[in-house]
Design an enzyme around this catalytic site. Structure first.
Site, PDB file in Angstrom:
ATOM      1  N   ASP A  47     112.539  51.853 -10.045  1.00 54.01           N
ATOM      2  CA  ASP A  47     111.895  53.096  -9.594  1.00 54.01           C
ATOM      3  C   ASP A  47     112.436  54.324 -10.335  1.00 54.01           C
ATOM      4  O   ASP A  47     112.879  55.289  -9.708  1.00 54.01           O
ATOM      5  CB  ASP A  47     112.095  53.293  -8.087  1.00 54.01           C
ATOM      6  CG  ASP A  47     111.844  52.043  -7.275  1.00 54.01           C
ATOM      7  OD1 ASP A  47     110.824  51.389  -7.527  1.00 54.01           O
ATOM      8  OD2 ASP A  47     112.672  51.720  -6.400  1.00 54.01           O
ATOM      9  N   ILE A 170     108.149  56.932   1.802  1.00 50.14           N
ATOM     10  CA  ILE A 170     108.991  56.646   0.646  1.00 50.14           C
ATOM     11  C   ILE A 170     108.182  56.968  -0.619  1.00 50.14           C
ATOM     12  O   ILE A 170     107.017  57.324  -0.550  1.00 50.14           O
ATOM     13  CB  ILE A 170     109.514  55.192   0.613  1.00 50.14           C
ATOM     14  CG1 ILE A 170     108.386  54.207   0.344  1.00 50.14           C
ATOM     15  CG2 ILE A 170     110.237  54.843   1.899  1.00 50.14           C
ATOM     16  CD1 ILE A 170     108.880  52.797   0.088  1.00 50.14           C
ATOM     17  N   SER A 188     103.695  54.102   0.609  1.00 51.14           N
ATOM     18  CA  SER A 188     103.829  52.710   0.209  1.00 51.14           C
ATOM     19  C   SER A 188     103.215  51.843   1.291  1.00 51.14           C
ATOM     20  O   SER A 188     103.605  51.938   2.461  1.00 51.14           O
ATOM     21  CB  SER A 188     105.307  52.364   0.029  1.00 51.14           C
ATOM     22  OG  SER A 188     105.468  50.986  -0.196  1.00 51.14           O
ATOM     23  N   PHE A 189     102.259  51.009   0.896  1.00 50.86           N
ATOM     24  CA  PHE A 189     101.605  50.089   1.822  1.00 50.86           C
ATOM     25  C   PHE A 189     101.002  50.874   2.996  1.00 50.86           C
ATOM     26  O   PHE A 189     100.469  51.948   2.798  1.00 50.86           O
ATOM     27  CB  PHE A 189     102.568  48.999   2.272  1.00 50.86           C
ATOM     28  CG  PHE A 189     102.783  47.938   1.215  1.00 50.86           C
ATOM     29  CD1 PHE A 189     102.528  46.600   1.481  1.00 50.86           C
ATOM     30  CD2 PHE A 189     103.227  48.273  -0.058  1.00 50.86           C
ATOM     31  CE1 PHE A 189     102.720  45.623   0.516  1.00 50.86           C
ATOM     32  CE2 PHE A 189     103.416  47.308  -1.030  1.00 50.86           C
ATOM     33  CZ  PHE A 189     103.168  45.981  -0.744  1.00 50.86           C
ATOM     34  N   GLU A 229     101.446  51.739  -3.909  1.00 52.78           N
ATOM     35  CA  GLU A 229     102.601  52.603  -3.686  1.00 52.78           C
ATOM     36  C   GLU A 229     102.886  53.440  -4.931  1.00 52.78           C
ATOM     37  O   GLU A 229     102.122  53.443  -5.902  1.00 52.78           O
ATOM     38  CB  GLU A 229     103.833  51.780  -3.305  1.00 52.78           C
ATOM     39  CG  GLU A 229     104.217  50.698  -4.262  1.00 52.78           C
ATOM     40  CD  GLU A 229     105.276  49.762  -3.692  1.00 52.78           C
ATOM     41  OE1 GLU A 229     105.543  49.802  -2.484  1.00 52.78           O
ATOM     42  OE2 GLU A 229     105.841  48.982  -4.473  1.00 52.78           O
TER      43      GLU A 229
END
Length: 349
Positions: A47, A170, A188-189, A229
């Site tokens: 990341d 996040i 994310s998701f 994400e």
């Protein structure tokens, strides 16, 4: 989104941009692209995000390693090719974060920007598989530990999600629009990627009670998560460009991550791919390929961050999993070329 970071560390053993002096020169792309030449401390990196101060490039990434690097990782380079370990911004999680997110061990998916004379470092605190997550903010006058004014001041909580929310706080990324408004994308998701308005002075939510804007999602079976994400928005050529990672990271060589891009005239969207497909419906144009061929060394390229260098060249930093080194997440860098149709091309993946 960083998952199974302990296993990845074991495998390793086997935006407004920073201002710089006018005489500083941009990195020249090496023959064959940056990825063919990257050396030094480039793994494990998960990341990543990049910025430049003076003649030094800084990469921050999810905390993996020992000491402060376990909380949040840092690396530096003078040419985007040779990387060395930097000074970790933190030695421990802030007290507010450990209380807000029980079980959190490190910081995930940072973002770095230069705003109003200080560097803003957004970071995520969470635990695997949960949307009880928080975005925090720290600031410093400089990224260089040898300069006066260096030191990260934690500014505390920016936004938090929990089981009552349809998003996961996040993978934050800052962006300022053409009107001078400040925004934070994240997600994310869950139901996908969101956009929050920020207070330009504090870097925190302008209207904490306001619902975020939805900017990307994917069609999935009823009850299943939206497998998307890592949003990142930047401006080019009269458009805002939204990067997003689809499918699964964090499975080593079995990762199916890939990066798509869409564009919009308005920062709030709607973002669409080259074919007009809506990113709110799982559309977009592939930018960093999903390639699972057996001969492909680096798998699952994703979680891209953007840098516009001094000469206007656009770069992406991202991670991919190295098949030749037990699937360790590894720093990758490409220069973006802009085609005659106005769409970006990532050469040298």
């Amino acid at each position: 989104m960083p998952l199974l970071l302990t296993a990845l560390a074991i495998a390793a053993a086997s935006a407004p941009l920073a201002e710089a002096a006018p005489q500083d020169t941009p990195a020249a792309a090496p023959a064959g692209g940056f990825n063919a030449r990257l050396v030094g401390d480039i793994a494990p990196v998960h990341d990543p995000v990049v910025i430049r101060e003076g003649d030094v490039y800084y990469v921050f990434s999810t905390g993996i390693g020992e000491g402060g690097q376990r909380i949040l990782s840092s690396r530096t380079s003078r040419d985007l090719v040779t990387w060395t370990r930097g000074r970790a911004p933190f030695e421990r999680l802030p007290e507010w974060a450990t209380k807000a997110i029980p079980g959190a061990k490190n910081m995930w998916a940072p973002d770095i920007s230069y705003v109003n004379g200080r560097y803003r470092l957004y970071y995520a605190v969470s635990t695997f598989g949960s949307n009880r997550s928080a975005i925090g903010l720290a600031t410093s006058a400089t990224l260089d530990p040898s300069k006066p004014g260096y030191g990260w001041r934690d500014e505390g909580l920016v936004v938090m999600s929990d089981v009552k929310d349809d998003f996961n706080a996040i993978d934050a990324a800052f962006v300022a629009d053409a009107q001078g408004r400040h925004w934070l994308s994240l997600g994310s998701f869950w139901s996908g990627l969101k956009l929050f308005r920020l207070d330009p002075t504090t870097g925190k939510l302008l209207h904490p009670a306001e619902r975020p804007r939805a900017i990307a999602s994917r069609k999935v079976p009823a009850g299943a998560p939206s497998i998307i994400e890592a949003p990142y928005i930047f401006a080019h050529g009269g458009y805002y460009w939204l990067l997003a990672s689809y499918d699964y990271c964090c499975k080593g060589v079995n990762s199916t991550y890939y990066t798509v891009v869409g564009r919009s005239k308005a920062i709030e969207g709607p973002y669409v791919g080259k074919d007009g497909s809506a990113m709110l419906q799982g559309g977009g144009t592939m930018l960093l390929r999903a390639d699972l061929r057996e001969e492909q060394r680096f798998r699952g390229p994703g979680h891209a961050g953007h840098l516009r260098d001094r000469d206007g060249t656009d770069f992406l930093v991202y991670h991919a999993y190295d098949r030749e080194k037990s699937g360790v997440p590894t720093l990758r860098i490409v220069a973006l070329e802009w085609g005659a149709d106005g769409w970006p091309i990532a050469k040298g993946q």
